[in-house]
Write an enzyme that holds these catalytic residues in place. Sequence first.
Site, PDB file in Angstrom:
ATOM      1  CB  THR B  73      -0.962  -0.023   1.203  1.00 13.15           C
ATOM      2  OG1 THR B  73      -1.907  -1.078   0.987  1.00 13.15           O
ATOM      3  CG2 THR B  73      -1.709   1.287   1.341  1.00 13.15           C
ATOM      4  CG  ASN B 152      -6.527  -7.610  -5.387  1.00 13.40           C
ATOM      5  OD1 ASN B 152      -6.891  -7.032  -6.407  1.00 13.40           O
ATOM      6  ND2 ASN B 152      -7.034  -7.320  -4.203  1.00 13.40           N
ATOM      7  CB  THR B 238      14.999   4.283  11.497  1.00 14.45           C
ATOM      8  OG1 THR B 238      15.623   5.489  11.915  1.00 14.45           O
ATOM      9  CG2 THR B 238      15.894   3.111  11.850  1.00 14.45           C
ATOM     10  CB  CYS B 326      -7.323  -4.191   1.438  1.00 13.19           C
ATOM     11  SG  CYS B 326      -5.579  -4.524   1.730  1.00 13.19           S
TER      12      CYS B 326
END
Lengths: 389, 389
Positions: B73, B152, B238, B326
């Site tokens: 996403t 999908n 990070t 989703c």
Amino acid sequence: MKIINLDHISSKPLIPEVKKAMIDAINQDYANPSSQHKKGEEAAEALEKARESIAGLIHAENAKEIVFTSGGTESVNQAIKGAAWANAEKGKHIVTTNIEHNAVIRSLRRLKSQGFKITSVSVDSKGRVNPKEVAEAITDETILVSVMHSNNETGTIEPIQEIAEITKPKKIIFHTDAVDSVGIVPMDVQKLGVDLLSFASNTFYGPTGVGGLYVRRGTMIWPLFDGGVQEGNKRAGTENLLGIIGMGVAADHAKKNMDLRLQHLLKLKNKLVSDLPNYIDEYIINTPMEYSLPNVVSLSVKYVEGESVMLMMDDENIAISTRSACATGSLRASHVLMSIGLDHADAQGTLVICYGVDNTEEDIATFLKALKNSVKTLRDISPLYTKTH
Amino acid sequence: MKIINLDHISSKPLIPEVKKAMIDAINQDYANPSSQHKKGEEAAEALEKARESIAGLIHAENAKEIVFTSGGTESVNQAIKGAAWANAEKGKHIVTTNIEHNAVIRSLRRLKSQGFKITSVSVDSKGRVNPKEVAEAITDETILVSVMHSNNETGTIEPIQEIAEITKPKKIIFHTDAVDSVGIVPMDVQKLGVDLLSFASNTFYGPTGVGGLYVRRGTMIWPLFDGGVQEGNKRAGTENLLGIIGMGVAADHAKKNMDLRLQHLLKLKNKLVSDLPNYIDEYIINTPMEYSLPNVVSLSVKYVEGESVMLMMDDENIAISTRSACATGSLRASHVLMSIGLDHADAQGTLVICYGVDNTEEDIATFLKALKNSVKTLRDISPLYTKTH
């Protein structure tokens, strides 16, 4: 090879409980928390348990106010851009300070290129922003104020509660980047009065690349990720469940051990600062002792380059940092240190010593001895030092 | 409790090699890859090793063209919004299809609210977009084309290479959402000719919440996250190093075992499709056998609700899905199935069977038996079925 890690500002080790929880989770074969079958429900339960742990750590009224992200940077971008975009019709002015993390600064720069106006309030020599100056910077067009909870280079803690008292009656969204504070010092979003608060798991010994955003109920923000309906429609995408489970356990331990950890960190801080004169002279401590994180000391050593000290320490198996790891590779002096009034040379001679629950007083003593040697070596070859001494 | 997982579209298990690599990484106590000391360099090496593995899997010319993200996403949002924002001065028109994942659809909807124009090309009854129609949709204002590599829900593979031949001479950025393809079918970004390609680690048995974006050198995109200088200045923050290490190992195994896995998955697909008439009647297979993923079969069973079948299967410890995880919670029929011409009732009776390297022919047989029973039970209580039969 045993390394003394005094570079906790860049990366903290996982505590054993977090390691165990993550390894268990890896072996658990969790499904997708959005799946509606039994395996999906089991994953959803693990996800919500972690959300409760975070809510507990920061005293959120409702766990639904926690949105998981891929770390502090996403959280800050989500908060600032999300709030700006969602409220642009009310006004396009944002107030911040000049010592924020690059995630804040550059998010705001991006918004500036989209027509937002940014006012950056300066800080005093201790790195503190004056709430009065924030109040003066606010206009009728102001939709967002973003002030960090603590600074990632000096450890200075900002007067967040006082600023919230200014923004709240004006109904201006108040975001605080608390990435270096959450899990280190007690945090209560109710008392603080902020609307948006960014945090990162690694600060409290959870994994890197995981974090979150506290979104007070009723705060309008646009998602940064559009797509699926995860995270209460605030952040699309299948969750990093392993990381989130690790962060949840880290949060539980941070909350439970807060007092013990604070005592330990303050003991190390006091030792470092009080023993320092026995090892080197001509230095500045940039961290204001009266309002700062317990785990950071920013130290500017005159007549040396911080990078050189860092590399010499590395040879001695001591890890320290000269600045935010996110700014690695930048040749410019730290904007934080320039903002508190350091000259360029002192800024370049700055070390950020950040220690944690895994460090001991002996580590501090070893560091001080190594610091003494490297500073002596470097000053002996410094033309400026030898000319003036 | 042994669960037969035929809901691989929502979540795939970690393969043992990935588990081992991640557990080793947890115990390795990696530092921040941006830190300049020894421990930082060790972490940076692990990060770059994973980047090489991904580059190898998709045949990127240079590992620097890989940007790690928190999953599919983020990758899709980064590609679409990043390309649109960075190139808005050239034009504000984007071409896509009407069967994209919600991450694409909703990113484009967001851009529409910012003044971009979107043209959505429809697909045929097999879910395939016609490259000619994409060519016809392109205007002088078009800056971006986004067409998924495979769907999908139905597994349909789109003619990406043919579309790239249209976009390339016009210098229009071409993004493909290959989240369900990368690691399942051979992937070569050079042959495909795309500029941006989204992928997710879990598709090839790596951890969830990790993925990436292939950015062909020279492709102008704005970062979604502003802040630090990580990921070649394309994605601040990070890194989720543990997840990325897991993804790298998953990529190595996907590449090495591609042929064996394809054979296995096709064997299961053929068994499922050829045995199906022995168990149920009155169904539609939505997956075009001639161009589709080897691991998905979309099946619309008449006179039943897919959700009811899913729940009955769950009682038998078989996990299947009715649609994209989703979209869980949405009451509307799948836009993909409506786009290929299914009526509302058939769309509601749809099951997505997605299996993997961990499934056996016996799993398929067990599923078919359970399917027969649940379909019979549900049809026996269906007024429409009993009236017409």
